[in-house]
Write a protein that holds these residues in place. Structure first.
Motif, PDB file in Angstrom:
ATOM      1  N   GLU A 124      49.688   9.532  -2.565  1.00 17.27           N
ATOM      2  CA  GLU A 124      48.906   9.433  -3.793  1.00 17.27           C
ATOM      3  C   GLU A 124      48.778  10.743  -4.559  1.00 17.27           C
ATOM      4  OE1 GLU A 124      49.511   6.131  -3.125  1.00 17.27           O
ATOM      5  OE2 GLU A 124      48.382   6.768  -1.371  1.00 17.27           O
ATOM      6  N   GLN A 125      49.689  11.657  -4.306  1.00 19.07           N
ATOM      7  CA  GLN A 125      49.778  12.883  -5.089  1.00 19.07           C
ATOM      8  C   GLN A 125      51.037  12.913  -5.945  1.00 19.07           C
ATOM      9  OE1 GLN A 125      47.128  14.969  -5.000  1.00 19.07           O
ATOM     10  NE2 GLN A 125      46.295  13.472  -3.571  1.00 19.07           N
ATOM     11  N   GLY A 126      51.914  11.947  -5.744  1.00 18.25           N
ATOM     12  CA  GLY A 126      53.206  11.976  -6.415  1.00 18.25           C
ATOM     13  C   GLY A 126      53.273  11.076  -7.638  1.00 18.25           C
ATOM     14  N   ILE A 127      54.496  10.752  -8.034  1.00 19.35           N
ATOM     15  CA  ILE A 127      54.721   9.909  -9.207  1.00 19.35           C
ATOM     16  C   ILE A 127      54.346   8.468  -8.906  1.00 19.35           C
ATOM     17  CG2 ILE A 127      56.490   8.971 -10.741  1.00 19.35           C
ATOM     18  CD1 ILE A 127      58.034  11.587 -10.286  1.00 19.35           C
ATOM     19  N   PHE A 128      54.852   7.949  -7.795  1.00 17.16           N
ATOM     20  CA  PHE A 128      54.593   6.568  -7.406  1.00 17.16           C
ATOM     21  C   PHE A 128      53.370   6.545  -6.498  1.00 17.16           C
ATOM     22  CE2 PHE A 128      59.223   6.899  -8.052  1.00 17.16           C
ATOM     23  CZ  PHE A 128      59.396   5.931  -9.039  1.00 17.16           C
ATOM     24  N   ARG A 129      52.288   5.932  -6.969  1.00 24.37           N
ATOM     25  CA  ARG A 129      51.041   5.886  -6.207  1.00 24.37           C
ATOM     26  C   ARG A 129      50.588   4.437  -6.049  1.00 24.37           C
ATOM     27  NH1 ARG A 129      47.537  10.901  -8.848  1.00 24.37           N
ATOM     28  NH2 ARG A 129      49.316  12.328  -9.088  1.00 24.37           N
ATOM     29  N   HIS A 130      50.095   4.126  -4.862  1.00 24.24           N
ATOM     30  CA  HIS A 130      49.647   2.762  -4.610  1.00 24.24           C
ATOM     31  C   HIS A 130      48.133   2.671  -4.716  1.00 24.24           C
ATOM     32  CE1 HIS A 130      49.263  -1.252  -3.202  1.00 24.24           C
ATOM     33  NE2 HIS A 130      48.653  -0.899  -2.090  1.00 24.24           N
ATOM     34  N   PRO A 151      57.677  13.548  -2.723  1.00 25.87           N
ATOM     35  CA  PRO A 151      59.085  13.276  -3.076  1.00 25.87           C
ATOM     36  C   PRO A 151      59.343  13.592  -4.550  1.00 25.87           C
ATOM     37  CG  PRO A 151      58.111  11.419  -1.899  1.00 25.87           C
ATOM     38  CD  PRO A 151      56.980  12.333  -2.263  1.00 25.87           C
ATOM     39  N   GLY A 152      58.530  12.960  -5.422  1.00 23.90           N
ATOM     40  CA  GLY A 152      58.583  13.266  -6.849  1.00 23.90           C
ATOM     41  C   GLY A 152      59.964  13.168  -7.464  1.00 23.90           C
ATOM     42  N   ARG A 187      62.804  13.631   4.866  1.00 19.76           N
ATOM     43  CA  ARG A 187      62.441  12.614   3.871  1.00 19.76           C
ATOM     44  C   ARG A 187      60.920  12.539   3.783  1.00 19.76           C
ATOM     45  NH1 ARG A 187      63.775   9.026  -0.427  1.00 19.76           N
ATOM     46  NH2 ARG A 187      62.942   6.950  -0.003  1.00 19.76           N
ATOM     47  N   LEU A 188      60.370  12.987   2.688  1.00 19.90           N
ATOM     48  CA  LEU A 188      58.927  12.974   2.496  1.00 19.90           C
ATOM     49  C   LEU A 188      58.439  11.565   2.167  1.00 19.90           C
ATOM     50  CD1 LEU A 188      58.643  16.197   0.330  1.00 19.90           C
ATOM     51  CD2 LEU A 188      57.645  15.899   2.608  1.00 19.90           C
ATOM     52  N   PRO A 189      57.330  11.132   2.751  1.00 20.18           N
ATOM     53  CA  PRO A 189      56.801   9.805   2.427  1.00 20.18           C
ATOM     54  C   PRO A 189      56.128   9.791   1.052  1.00 20.18           C
ATOM     55  CG  PRO A 189      55.320  10.923   3.939  1.00 20.18           C
ATOM     56  CD  PRO A 189      56.526  11.812   3.790  1.00 20.18           C
TER      57      PRO A 189
END
Length: 241
Positions: A228-234, A12-13, A223-225
């Motif tokens: 752990e490659q994006g800005i918000f990572r859990h 998403p980024g 809508r992309l989920p």
């Protein structure tokens, strides 16, 4: 006008802030890197970045092509799109105000990213875990409440209507929805603890998700989920409120 959005195809980024505005407005656009149409896809994005005829070259995705114009930087793209999509006030002072809020959202997004990459974006998370733990402690306990408190105050002082500018939603409202979604994904325990103190923000998020075009988009495969490659990572170890 038909718009072309250029962004990475698997996260998403920052591109998602632009997608939400385009989707909410029902704009005619193509997500270039994700498109399977002839001449599209990742190759098309890389071609544009290497195109010597583009004098006003963007530094990195996301960027938007509107006719012969190419606009980069998320907040700048939304400033450009806002009036045409009817997601910004008609007056200059109002447009600058919404842009100001968007820039503040961008600040929070950058800080959220820097939690898991506190030393350098070019290093893996595994290379900076001890520093990330320290950054996460500060971000979850001090910075998230400070940002959310500011946005909650804006909604409290807004003219009657429940949106930042009153009765009409702006692109900054949509971006607040995505910011909250990202923070809930990355820091679910923290956000669950903080949520009762920011009821106006919670209400805004619910009403945004119920907007007809956005609801259809959020339920679609477009809508992309979060991942752990994006800005918000859990990373559970970073979510210790």
């Amino acid at each position: 006008m038909r718009y072309e959005l250029y962004y990475w195809p698997s996260i998403p980024g920052r591109g998602e802030f632009v997608r939400l505005a385009l989707e909410d407005a029902g704009a005619d656009y193509v997500d270039v890197a994700r498109s399977r149409r002839r001449g599209m896809g990742m190759a098309a994005m890389l071609r544009l970045l290497k195109d010597a005829s583009v004098a006003r070259l963007p530094f990195a995705p996301p960027f938007l092509r509107a006719g012969r114009q190419v606009v980069g930087q998320t907040a700048n793209i939304l400033l450009f799109l806002g009036p045409g999509l009817r997601l910004a006030p008609a007056d200059e002072a109002g447009r600058l105000w919404v842009h100001q809020v968007q820039l503040t959202i961008a600040d929070c997004v950058d800080e959220a990213h820097n939690v898991h990459h506190p030393i350098a974006a070019g290093l893996y998370y595994e290379d900076q875990k001890p520093e990330a733990l320290k950054a996460a402690r500060h971000f979850t306990r001090e910075r998230i409440p400070k940002f959310l408190g500011y946005f909650e105050t804006l909604l409290a002082r807004s003219p009657r209507g429940g949106w930042l500018t009153g009765r009409d939603a702006s692109y900054a409202d949509l971006s607040l929805f995505h910011l909250l979604s990202g923070l809930r994904y990355a820091f679910p325990r923290t956000m669950k603890k903080l949520q009762p103190g920011y009821r106006r923000l919670g209400s805004l998020a619910l009403r945004t998700a119920e907007r007809p075009r956005l609801a259809a988009y959020l339920a679609s495969e477009r809508r992309l989920p979060f991942n752990e490659q994006g800005i918000f990572r859990h990373y559970p170890e970073l979510d210790r409120p």
